[in-house]
Design a protein around this motif. Structure first.
Motif, mmCIF file in Angstrom:
data_model
loop_
_atom_site.group_PDB
_atom_site.id
_atom_site.type_symbol
_atom_site.label_atom_id
_atom_site.label_comp_id
_atom_site.label_asym_id
_atom_site.label_seq_id
_atom_site.Cartn_x
_atom_site.Cartn_y
_atom_site.Cartn_z
ATOM 1 N N HIS A 210 -1.439 -29.554 -3.698
ATOM 2 C CA HIS A 210 -1.827 -30.119 -2.409
ATOM 3 C C HIS A 210 -3.283 -30.581 -2.479
ATOM 4 C CE1 HIS A 210 1.682 -28.868 0.082
ATOM 5 N NE2 HIS A 210 1.808 -27.934 -0.848
ATOM 6 N N ALA A 211 -3.825 -30.971 -1.353
ATOM 7 C CA ALA A 211 -5.231 -31.341 -1.182
ATOM 8 C C ALA A 211 -5.492 -31.309 0.336
ATOM 9 C CB ALA A 211 -5.484 -32.740 -1.772
ATOM 10 N N PRO A 212 -6.749 -31.232 0.796
ATOM 11 C CA PRO A 212 -8.003 -31.406 0.064
ATOM 12 C C PRO A 212 -8.941 -30.200 0.156
ATOM 13 C CG PRO A 212 -8.253 -32.291 2.265
ATOM 14 C CD PRO A 212 -6.937 -31.547 2.240
ATOM 15 N N TYR A 213 -8.448 -28.973 0.190
ATOM 16 C CA TYR A 213 -9.312 -27.824 0.494
ATOM 17 C C TYR A 213 -10.087 -27.287 -0.704
ATOM 18 C CZ TYR A 213 -6.961 -27.911 4.981
ATOM 19 O OH TYR A 213 -6.475 -28.305 6.201
ATOM 20 N N GLY A 214 -9.740 -27.686 -1.905
ATOM 21 C CA GLY A 214 -10.525 -27.310 -3.070
ATOM 22 C C GLY A 214 -10.476 -25.837 -3.414
ATOM 23 N N VAL A 215 -9.294 -25.201 -3.254
ATOM 24 C CA VAL A 215 -9.143 -23.775 -3.556
ATOM 25 C C VAL A 215 -7.778 -23.544 -4.206
ATOM 26 C CG1 VAL A 215 -10.625 -23.043 -1.642
ATOM 27 C CG2 VAL A 215 -8.152 -23.261 -1.282
ATOM 28 N N LEU A 216 -7.550 -22.294 -4.596
ATOM 29 C CA LEU A 216 -6.237 -21.831 -5.017
ATOM 30 C C LEU A 216 -5.682 -20.893 -3.954
ATOM 31 C CD1 LEU A 216 -6.589 -20.837 -8.784
ATOM 32 C CD2 LEU A 216 -5.583 -22.925 -7.846
ATOM 33 N N ASP A 217 -4.374 -20.954 -3.764
ATOM 34 C CA ASP A 217 -3.694 -19.988 -2.916
ATOM 35 C C ASP A 217 -2.564 -19.389 -3.742
ATOM 36 O OD1 ASP A 217 -3.026 -18.471 -0.742
ATOM 37 O OD2 ASP A 217 -2.186 -20.120 0.439
ATOM 38 N N PHE A 218 -2.093 -18.222 -3.338
ATOM 39 C CA PHE A 218 -1.040 -17.539 -4.097
ATOM 40 C C PHE A 218 -0.199 -16.717 -3.144
ATOM 41 C CE2 PHE A 218 0.588 -13.884 -6.512
ATOM 42 C CZ PHE A 218 1.215 -14.528 -7.571
ATOM 43 N N ASP A 219 1.115 -16.828 -3.301
ATOM 44 C CA ASP A 219 2.047 -16.020 -2.523
ATOM 45 C C ASP A 219 3.063 -15.405 -3.467
ATOM 46 O OD1 ASP A 219 1.331 -16.678 0.388
ATOM 47 O OD2 ASP A 219 1.580 -18.674 -0.472
ATOM 48 N N GLY A 220 3.384 -14.147 -3.229
ATOM 49 C CA GLY A 220 4.418 -13.517 -4.036
ATOM 50 C C GLY A 220 3.933 -12.273 -4.741
ATOM 51 N N PRO A 221 4.808 -11.715 -5.558
ATOM 52 C CA PRO A 221 4.466 -10.484 -6.277
ATOM 53 C C PRO A 221 3.476 -10.741 -7.396
ATOM 54 C CG PRO A 221 6.603 -11.311 -6.991
ATOM 55 C CD PRO A 221 6.176 -12.182 -5.849
ATOM 56 N N GLY A 222 2.744 -9.702 -7.741
ATOM 57 C CA GLY A 222 1.861 -9.778 -8.900
ATOM 58 C C GLY A 222 0.454 -10.226 -8.552
ATOM 59 N N THR A 223 -0.286 -10.608 -9.590
ATOM 60 C CA THR A 223 -1.701 -10.948 -9.482
ATOM 61 C C THR A 223 -1.889 -12.450 -9.579
ATOM 62 O OG1 THR A 223 -2.302 -8.844 -10.492
ATOM 63 C CG2 THR A 223 -3.980 -10.578 -10.483
ATOM 64 N N GLY A 252 10.628 -13.827 -3.661
ATOM 65 C CA GLY A 252 10.026 -13.159 -4.809
ATOM 66 C C GLY A 252 9.744 -14.073 -5.985
ATOM 67 N N MET A 253 9.678 -15.378 -5.753
ATOM 68 C CA MET A 253 9.290 -16.344 -6.786
ATOM 69 C C MET A 253 7.816 -16.659 -6.589
ATOM 70 S SD MET A 253 12.391 -19.140 -6.654
ATOM 71 C CE MET A 253 14.094 -18.717 -7.099
ATOM 72 N N PRO A 254 6.940 -16.203 -7.459
ATOM 73 C CA PRO A 254 5.514 -16.440 -7.258
ATOM 74 C C PRO A 254 5.203 -17.925 -7.085
ATOM 75 C CG PRO A 254 5.876 -14.895 -9.048
ATOM 76 C CD PRO A 254 7.221 -15.433 -8.686
ATOM 77 N N VAL A 255 4.389 -18.239 -6.081
ATOM 78 C CA VAL A 255 4.014 -19.617 -5.777
ATOM 79 C C VAL A 255 2.498 -19.742 -5.866
ATOM 80 C CG1 VAL A 255 4.040 -21.481 -4.064
ATOM 81 C CG2 VAL A 255 6.016 -19.935 -4.278
ATOM 82 N N VAL A 256 2.031 -20.550 -6.815
ATOM 83 C CA VAL A 256 0.619 -20.906 -6.902
ATOM 84 C C VAL A 256 0.440 -22.235 -6.192
ATOM 85 C CG1 VAL A 256 -1.264 -21.596 -8.436
ATOM 86 C CG2 VAL A 256 0.221 -19.682 -9.067
ATOM 87 N N THR A 257 -0.413 -22.261 -5.183
ATOM 88 C CA THR A 257 -0.709 -23.499 -4.470
ATOM 89 C C THR A 257 -2.073 -24.003 -4.918
ATOM 90 O OG1 THR A 257 0.597 -22.816 -2.555
ATOM 91 C CG2 THR A 257 -0.994 -24.583 -2.218
ATOM 92 N N VAL A 258 -2.079 -25.174 -5.510
ATOM 93 C CA VAL A 258 -3.302 -25.814 -5.976
ATOM 94 C C VAL A 258 -3.770 -26.770 -4.888
ATOM 95 C CG1 VAL A 258 -4.324 -27.310 -7.737
ATOM 96 C CG2 VAL A 258 -2.557 -25.646 -8.376
ATOM 97 N N GLU A 259 -4.925 -26.512 -4.317
ATOM 98 C CA GLU A 259 -5.514 -27.402 -3.311
ATOM 99 C C GLU A 259 -6.652 -28.177 -3.966
ATOM 100 O OE1 GLU A 259 -5.227 -28.285 -0.141
ATOM 101 O OE2 GLU A 259 -3.612 -26.988 0.605
ATOM 102 N N LEU A 260 -6.389 -29.431 -4.315
ATOM 103 C CA LEU A 260 -7.410 -30.260 -4.941
ATOM 104 C C LEU A 260 -8.515 -30.583 -3.933
ATOM 105 C CD1 LEU A 260 -5.047 -32.695 -6.882
ATOM 106 C CD2 LEU A 260 -6.307 -30.744 -7.809
#
Length: 305
Positions: A210-223, A252-260
Motif C-alpha cells: 500500500h501507500a503512502p504512510y511509509g511504515v510496516l504493519d503486521f497482523d497474525g501470529p509470530g514476530t 492465522g495467515m501472517p500478513v505483512v502490510t508494506v506502506e510505501l
C-alpha cells in the motif's frame, strides 16, 4: 497440490502470446491441472501499466510475464498474476499490489519484485497479483475504491462484519466514501477473487503493498519484520473487513502490510532491492511451514543476566 500459475521463464511464450493478441480477440490458456481456463481478452495489461504506473518501463512489464487469471474486476478487466517458483520451494508467499487504485506505486513495486524473485526466489513459491483493483487504478484520476465505490480492504469476511464494519464506517470514519466497506462481505468480484485465491493457494505469508504512510504493519501470529529497507514497523491497528484482520487475525495467515512513502513515486531501485533482501532474510528466519499451515516463528525472549 497443483499450482494454477506455475511459471518459469520457459513458459514466457504463453505470456507473450497473451500480449500479442489483437484488441478484441479472445483465446483460452490453461492455468494448471484441475483449474478452470482463463479467457485472454485484448492485448494484456502492459500497455496500460506502462502508461499509468511510475517507474515501470515496457521491458520490466514484459519480463514480468503476467498471465490472466479467472479473476475479473467489476468492469470486466482481467486480473493478472505471475508465479515464480524456487526449485526447493518450501513456503508459499502471496504478494498483492494496488488493492487501492490510487496507490500506483504499490503495483509498480510488485512488478519490480517479480524481477527480484526471478533473480533470488529463496525457498519460496511466489504468487504476485500486481493490481487487484484495476478499475480504480485506471480511472482518471485514480481512486482508492473499486468501480462500485467499495474499499476492497474493508470488504473481507471478518467475524461480526455486518455489525462492526457498518458501525466503524459510520462512527469512526464519519461515512467517509473512500472507506465504504460495501453492502456485504465479499460483495465485490475483486475481493471474492482474492478470498478464493487464498483458499486455493494457502499462503504461509501474505504481503500486501500500500501507500503512502511509509511504515510496516503486521497482523497474525509470530514476530513481525522489524524493517524493510527504510520502512520500520509501526502497527496501525485492526479494522473490520481488512485483509490483515481477515487473513492475519482470523485465518492465522501472517500478513505483512508494506506502506510505501508515496502513492505516486516508487522508492529508488536500490531501496526496493534492499526491501526485498530484508524480506527474504526475515522469511528465512521466521516463516516456517508446519503441516501445510502458516506459522511465523516467535523471537526468543532473552532472560536477564
Amino acid at each position: 497440490m497443483s499450482f494454477p500459475f506455475f511459471l518459469t521463464r520457459g513458459t514466457g511464450l504463453l505470456a507473450l502470446a497473451a500480449l500479442l493478441l489483437p484488441f478484441g480477440a479472445s483465446a483460452r490458456i490453461a492455468t494448471g491441472p484441475g483449474h478452470p481456463l482463463a479467457d485472454v481478452v485484448g492485448s494484456g495489461p502492459c500497455q496500460e501499466f506502462v502508461a499509468r504506473l511510475p517507474n515501470v518501463k515496457s521491458q520490466l512489464c514484459a519480463d514480468a510475464e503476467l498471465l490472466p487469471t479467472v479473476g475479473r474486476s467489476l468492469q470486466g478487466r482481467t486480473l493478472y498474476a505471475r508465479d515464480v517458483v524456487a526449485p526447493d520451494a518450501k513456503i508459499r508467499v502471496l504478494v498483492i499490489g494496488a488493492m487501492h487504485g490510487d496507490e500506483l506505486s504499490s503495483a509498480s513495486l510488485a512488478l519490480h519484485w517479480i524481477q527480484r524473485a526471478v533473480e533470488t526466489p529463496s525457498n519460496a513459491h511466489w504468487r504476485f497479483i500486481p493490481a487487484l483493483n484495476p478499475d480504480g487504478l485506471m480511472m482518471r484520476p485514480a481512486r482508492r475504491m473499486n468501480a462500485r465505490g467499495v474499499d476492497l480492504n474493508r470488504n473481507f469476511p471478518t467475524p461480526n462484519w455486518t455489525r462492526d464494519a457498518k458501525v466503524y464506517w459510520e462512527q469512526r470514519t464519519k461515512k467517509d466514501p473512500r472507506r465504504w466497506p460495501g453492502p456485504s462481505p465479499l460483495s465485490e468480484p475483486e475481493s471474492r477473487y482474492l478470498h478464493d485465491e487464498m483458499q486455493r493457494f494457502q499462503p504461509h505469508l501474505v504481503v500486501s503493498v500500500h501507500a503512502p504512510y511509509g511504515v510496516l504493519d503486521f497482523d497474525g501470529p509470530g514476530t513481525a519484520p522489524p524493517k524493510l529497507g527504510r520502512l520500520y514497523l509501526d502497527q496501525v491497528g485492526i479494522f473490520p473487513g481488512s485483509l490483515g484482520n481477515y487473513g492475519g487475525v482470523h485465518k492465522g495467515m501472517p500478513v505483512v502490510t508494506v506502506e510505501l512513502p508515496s502513492a505516486f513515486r516508487t522508492p529508488l531501485d536500490a531501496e526496493m532491492r534492499q526491501m526485498w533482501l530484508d524480506l527474504l532474510r526475515w522469511m528465512s528466519e521466521r516463516v516456517v511451514p508446519e503441516d501445510n499451515s502458516p506459522r511465523v516463528v516467535p523471537e526468543r525472549v532473552k532472560k536477564a543476566g
